[in-house]
Design a protein around this motif. Structure first.
Motif, mmCIF file in Angstrom:
data_model
loop_
_atom_site.group_PDB
_atom_site.id
_atom_site.type_symbol
_atom_site.label_atom_id
_atom_site.label_comp_id
_atom_site.label_asym_id
_atom_site.label_seq_id
_atom_site.Cartn_x
_atom_site.Cartn_y
_atom_site.Cartn_z
ATOM 1 N N SER A 220 1.176 8.108 2.663
ATOM 2 C CA SER A 220 0.223 9.223 2.538
ATOM 3 C C SER A 220 0.619 10.216 1.451
ATOM 4 C CB SER A 220 0.046 9.929 3.879
ATOM 5 O OG SER A 220 1.261 10.507 4.292
ATOM 6 N N GLU B 79 -6.662 2.156 -5.093
ATOM 7 C CA GLU B 79 -5.362 2.663 -5.527
ATOM 8 C C GLU B 79 -5.141 2.384 -7.012
ATOM 9 O OE1 GLU B 79 -0.687 1.786 -4.572
ATOM 10 O OE2 GLU B 79 -2.137 1.577 -2.962
ATOM 11 N N MET C 22 0.857 -1.185 0.000
ATOM 12 C CA MET C 22 0.000 0.000 0.000
ATOM 13 C C MET C 22 0.902 1.247 0.000
ATOM 14 S SD MET C 22 -3.551 0.601 0.396
ATOM 15 C CE MET C 22 -4.083 -0.863 1.193
ATOM 16 N N THR C 23 0.429 2.308 -0.553
ATOM 17 C CA THR C 23 1.213 3.531 -0.664
ATOM 18 C C THR C 23 1.213 4.314 0.640
ATOM 19 O OG1 THR C 23 -0.720 4.726 -1.449
ATOM 20 C CG2 THR C 23 0.721 3.783 -3.112
ATOM 21 N N TRP D 68 -9.251 3.410 1.659
ATOM 22 C CA TRP D 68 -8.150 3.073 0.765
ATOM 23 C C TRP D 68 -7.901 1.575 0.766
ATOM 24 C CZ3 TRP D 68 -6.382 7.102 -2.032
ATOM 25 C CH2 TRP D 68 -5.319 6.841 -2.916
ATOM 26 N N ASN D 69 -7.812 1.005 -0.415
ATOM 27 C CA ASN D 69 -7.397 -0.379 -0.554
ATOM 28 C C ASN D 69 -6.710 -0.527 -1.914
ATOM 29 O OD1 ASN D 69 -9.434 -0.884 -2.570
ATOM 30 N ND2 ASN D 69 -10.922 -1.163 -0.932
ATOM 31 N N GLU D 70 -6.250 -1.714 -2.225
ATOM 32 C CA GLU D 70 -5.496 -1.922 -3.465
ATOM 33 C C GLU D 70 -6.323 -1.637 -4.707
ATOM 34 O OE1 GLU D 70 -3.634 -5.768 -3.572
ATOM 35 O OE2 GLU D 70 -2.767 -5.508 -1.566
ATOM 36 N N LEU E 5 -7.353 4.730 -9.093
ATOM 37 C CA LEU E 5 -6.860 6.109 -9.101
ATOM 38 C C LEU E 5 -5.551 6.247 -9.879
ATOM 39 C CD1 LEU E 5 -7.679 7.179 -5.439
ATOM 40 C CD2 LEU E 5 -8.694 8.094 -7.526
ATOM 41 N N ALA E 6 -4.762 5.181 -9.935
ATOM 42 C CA ALA E 6 -3.482 5.221 -10.638
ATOM 43 C C ALA E 6 -3.636 4.955 -12.133
ATOM 44 C CB ALA E 6 -2.524 4.203 -10.021
ATOM 45 N N GLN F 258 2.111 9.495 -1.398
ATOM 46 C CA GLN F 258 1.736 8.884 -2.668
ATOM 47 C C GLN F 258 0.222 8.922 -2.855
ATOM 48 O OE1 GLN F 258 3.855 5.242 -1.783
ATOM 49 N NE2 GLN F 258 5.212 5.575 -3.527
ATOM 50 N N ARG F 259 -0.515 8.710 -1.780
ATOM 51 C CA ARG F 259 -1.980 8.801 -1.861
ATOM 52 C C ARG F 259 -2.400 10.212 -2.236
ATOM 53 N NH1 ARG F 259 -4.115 5.480 3.463
ATOM 54 N NH2 ARG F 259 -3.086 3.531 2.938
ATOM 55 N N LEU G 139 -1.852 10.775 -5.915
ATOM 56 C CA LEU G 139 -2.887 10.138 -6.733
ATOM 57 C C LEU G 139 -4.190 10.933 -6.703
ATOM 58 C CD1 LEU G 139 -2.351 6.360 -5.896
ATOM 59 C CD2 LEU G 139 -1.913 7.492 -8.088
#
Length: 109
Positions: free
Chosen positions: A4, A31, A1-2, A26-28, A34-35, A6-7, A10
């Motif tokens: 904060s 993420e 998980m990234t 937030w979960n995979e 959003l990526a 990196q979050r 994104l």
């Protein structure tokens, strides 16, 4: 998980100057969504054997309304036909999808 930062990056890429939601769970999967970025630049290499079959198998496995699993796929790889499809996407207020002519195949469902 990234972490904060990196979050935050994104979310900034997604929302820009708008206020981003503050209570995102937030979960995979979130993420990854959003990526995600769409890149419409293609090499001149043809699709590998099995590529369309793989996409169809994945599409057939997706959730559908009323569990009907109805689908259709038209794949076009002929250069002249792709060029005509790209030309047809141009209009008075729309610049078109020129990448259709550049892609090894164009699939419409």
């Amino acid at each position: 998980m990234t972490d904060s930062s990196q979050r935050d990056a994104l979310l900034e890429a997604r929302y820009g100057q708008q206020a981003a939601p503050v209570n995102i769970i937030w979960n995979e999967q979130i993420e990854a969504l959003l990526a995600h970025r769409s890149v419409r630049a293609f090499t001149d290499e043809p699709l590998p054997d099995g590529a369309l079959e793989t996409v169809v198998a994945a599409a057939q496995s997706a959730s559908t309304s009323s569990n009907l699993h109805q689908w259709s796929l038209v794949a076009v790889s002929d250069p002249e036909t792709k060029a005509e499809l790209a030309r047809l996407t141009h209009g008075a207020e729309f610049t078109g999808f020129d990448f259709v002519a550049q892609a090894p195949a164009c699939c419409c469902g």
